[in-house]
Write a protein that holds these residues in place. Sequence first.
Motif, PDB file in Angstrom:
ATOM      1  N   ASP A 160       0.852  -1.183   0.000  1.00  0.00           N
ATOM      2  CA  ASP A 160       0.000   0.000   0.000  1.00  0.00           C
ATOM      3  C   ASP A 160       0.888   1.234   0.000  1.00  0.00           C
ATOM      4  O   ASP A 160       1.686   1.446   0.922  1.00  0.00           O
ATOM      5  CB  ASP A 160      -0.893  -0.017   1.244  1.00  0.00           C
ATOM      6  CG  ASP A 160      -1.929   1.107   1.237  1.00  0.00           C
ATOM      7  OD1 ASP A 160      -1.793   2.044   0.423  1.00  0.00           O
ATOM      8  OD2 ASP A 160      -2.870   1.043   2.046  1.00  0.00           O
ATOM      9  N   VAL A 165      -2.251   0.801  -4.569  1.00  0.00           N
ATOM     10  CA  VAL A 165      -1.698  -0.459  -4.091  1.00  0.00           C
ATOM     11  C   VAL A 165      -0.910  -1.093  -5.236  1.00  0.00           C
ATOM     12  O   VAL A 165      -1.422  -1.209  -6.356  1.00  0.00           O
ATOM     13  CB  VAL A 165      -2.809  -1.424  -3.634  1.00  0.00           C
ATOM     14  CG1 VAL A 165      -2.213  -2.725  -3.114  1.00  0.00           C
ATOM     15  CG2 VAL A 165      -3.682  -0.775  -2.566  1.00  0.00           C
ATOM     16  N   TRP A 182      -7.724   0.670  -5.351  1.00  0.00           N
ATOM     17  CA  TRP A 182      -8.206  -0.037  -4.159  1.00  0.00           C
ATOM     18  C   TRP A 182      -8.074  -1.534  -4.376  1.00  0.00           C
ATOM     19  O   TRP A 182      -8.235  -2.028  -5.500  1.00  0.00           O
ATOM     20  CB  TRP A 182      -9.685   0.296  -3.875  1.00  0.00           C
ATOM     21  CG  TRP A 182      -9.910   1.745  -3.595  1.00  0.00           C
ATOM     22  CD1 TRP A 182     -10.212   2.732  -4.503  1.00  0.00           C
ATOM     23  CD2 TRP A 182      -9.815   2.401  -2.328  1.00  0.00           C
ATOM     24  NE1 TRP A 182     -10.319   3.952  -3.880  1.00  0.00           N
ATOM     25  CE2 TRP A 182     -10.082   3.780  -2.538  1.00  0.00           C
ATOM     26  CE3 TRP A 182      -9.550   1.963  -1.029  1.00  0.00           C
ATOM     27  CZ2 TRP A 182     -10.089   4.701  -1.505  1.00  0.00           C
ATOM     28  CZ3 TRP A 182      -9.553   2.880   0.008  1.00  0.00           C
ATOM     29  CH2 TRP A 182      -9.821   4.230  -0.233  1.00  0.00           C
ATOM     30  N   GLY A 305      -5.783   1.082   5.126  1.00  0.00           N
ATOM     31  CA  GLY A 305      -5.481   1.995   4.040  1.00  0.00           C
ATOM     32  C   GLY A 305      -6.338   1.699   2.834  1.00  0.00           C
ATOM     33  O   GLY A 305      -7.573   1.724   2.905  1.00  0.00           O
ATOM     34  N   ARG A 306      -5.700   1.376   1.736  1.00  0.00           N
ATOM     35  CA  ARG A 306      -6.424   1.079   0.496  1.00  0.00           C
ATOM     36  C   ARG A 306      -6.626  -0.412   0.272  1.00  0.00           C
ATOM     37  O   ARG A 306      -7.050  -0.828  -0.816  1.00  0.00           O
ATOM     38  CB  ARG A 306      -5.709   1.721  -0.696  1.00  0.00           C
ATOM     39  CG  ARG A 306      -5.889   3.241  -0.693  1.00  0.00           C
ATOM     40  CD  ARG A 306      -5.253   3.918  -1.879  1.00  0.00           C
ATOM     41  NE  ARG A 306      -5.635   5.330  -1.888  1.00  0.00           N
ATOM     42  CZ  ARG A 306      -6.543   5.864  -2.702  1.00  0.00           C
ATOM     43  NH1 ARG A 306      -7.168   5.101  -3.570  1.00  0.00           N
ATOM     44  NH2 ARG A 306      -6.831   7.139  -2.643  1.00  0.00           N
ATOM     45  N   VAL A 307      -6.334  -1.192   1.291  1.00  0.00           N
ATOM     46  CA  VAL A 307      -6.606  -2.628   1.251  1.00  0.00           C
ATOM     47  C   VAL A 307      -7.740  -2.925   2.237  1.00  0.00           C
ATOM     48  O   VAL A 307      -7.641  -2.599   3.422  1.00  0.00           O
ATOM     49  CB  VAL A 307      -5.362  -3.457   1.610  1.00  0.00           C
ATOM     50  CG1 VAL A 307      -5.680  -4.949   1.570  1.00  0.00           C
ATOM     51  CG2 VAL A 307      -4.210  -3.135   0.655  1.00  0.00           C
TER      52      VAL A 307
END
Length: 537
Positions: A160, A165, A182, A305-307
Amino acid sequence: MKKIFEIPLYPYARSADQDAPAPVRHKVVVVGAGPIGLAAGIDLAQQGIEVLILDDNDKVSFGSRAVCYAKRPLEILDRLGCGKRMVEKGVEWNVGKVFFDDRLVYEFNLLPEEGHQFPAFINLQQYYFEEYMVDRIRELQKEGAPIEIRGRNKVAAVADHGDHVAIEVDTPEGPYNLTADWLIACDGANSSIRSMMGLDFVGRVFEDNFLISDIIMEADFPTERWFWFDPPFNRGQSALLHKQPDNVWRIDLQLGWDIDKEREKRPENVIPRLKAMLGEDVEFELEWISIYTFQCRRMEKFRHGRVIFAGDAAHQVSPFGARGANSGLQDTDNLCWKLKLVMDGKAPESLLDSYDFERIHGADENILNSTRSTDFITPKSEISRIFRDAVLDLSEHFEFARPMVNSGRLSVPCTYDGSPLNSADALLGGPARTRPGSPCPDAPLGDEFLLPKLGGRFTLLTIDADAPDVIEEDGIEVTRLALSVKDDPTLALKERYLGDAESAVYLIRPDQHVAARRPSFDENIFRAAIRRATGKE
């Protein structure tokens, strides 16, 4: 003839990304093509979001695995274009029976009221579920929806970077790299994404093992859920029987803790156990054998985060109660509309924190119920066993004891009490089942039903109340659905949405959960409720 789970549905094919000079950037990458990953991909694609699904396999799951699907997930799947096909193939059931030794001590009906489009539960092998969802993806692709599924594309590394990602993918032709705005991790209980990020579960692993057998046999047992405590054929343990399509029967047998799992899975050991249950003369064929251990665990956070994690990758519960796949489908139902608003710039990124709050609330509720079921099914002390057996004896003759019988509290939709997206409840005398945070119960509307009319958008549901046909608040469009109890001879709408009130106005979220309700429309209050429901207040 090959069985469905032997046929590649999305075989490996070289993609343009593998020949690109630099990593190609995708809007959303979903890792895992099980039921939850496929649901996430379909939901996003139906909203016009470009999505790529990666899986290290290229076919449906082997064995029935997730087998029971509850009414609320079926309603979600209907919005995704798969629900009716599942019901047509699946085995419907509402009645469950509980046996102690060889005596029937208790039975229950999971859908005692009329006026719902979908049954309380269906039984359907997971491989059919996955096949139908892949078929739905193909339909969407023909319609031009931005969705792709790649088989034998195994994610080997993720990182990330704050605004995206980075993903490394292994294929039969070697590795390649791509990036995503994402990443949604739906790669199951043994999630490699979770391991790569150094994350783990918190919770309990119970000291017990269960044998799962899928067998093919012709039998005249009724279409019901049968559960045994201390049956003659499995003394001191428990057992479960479910009917599935195609004369496939699912049998769960408790084995205890200190066992040799590989030995217990051998057909020469499984078959005598099944004959003891079904009778020596019953003919059957083994289709699938597995052993599982009760686990009630979850990640401390689902969003990193973006995970973002969903389904078994985020939480695990024991299978009694059908809370695994059913809760995973509610994960994606909660997540995808929020991610759409964030990606479109119509909601702050902090809206995704409500996914964490609401679905952790749902996971904790499932873990609590699953833990209680497990403790009842597998008492860990002699005193606990004496209490359990006394409850079972009493339930045969006295109604007061029956709610205490716990053979697996079956999956019900989660109500997000305390959610930051809820507005205060102002409908005096309104039904508790439709308070803010609750999923909308279905109701008959002539020849149609309520939930399909709500769809997957923000809706202002008015019942014998006036309101504008459309409200737009900070880029969020809310359309009105006007109903009246005068047009409802069943009184289901009144019972489920009005209660003692004369009129009502509901703000319904895209996942068909109630965000706010009042007796009448007040523009300022409902505009504030829209902002709150989209994370802006």
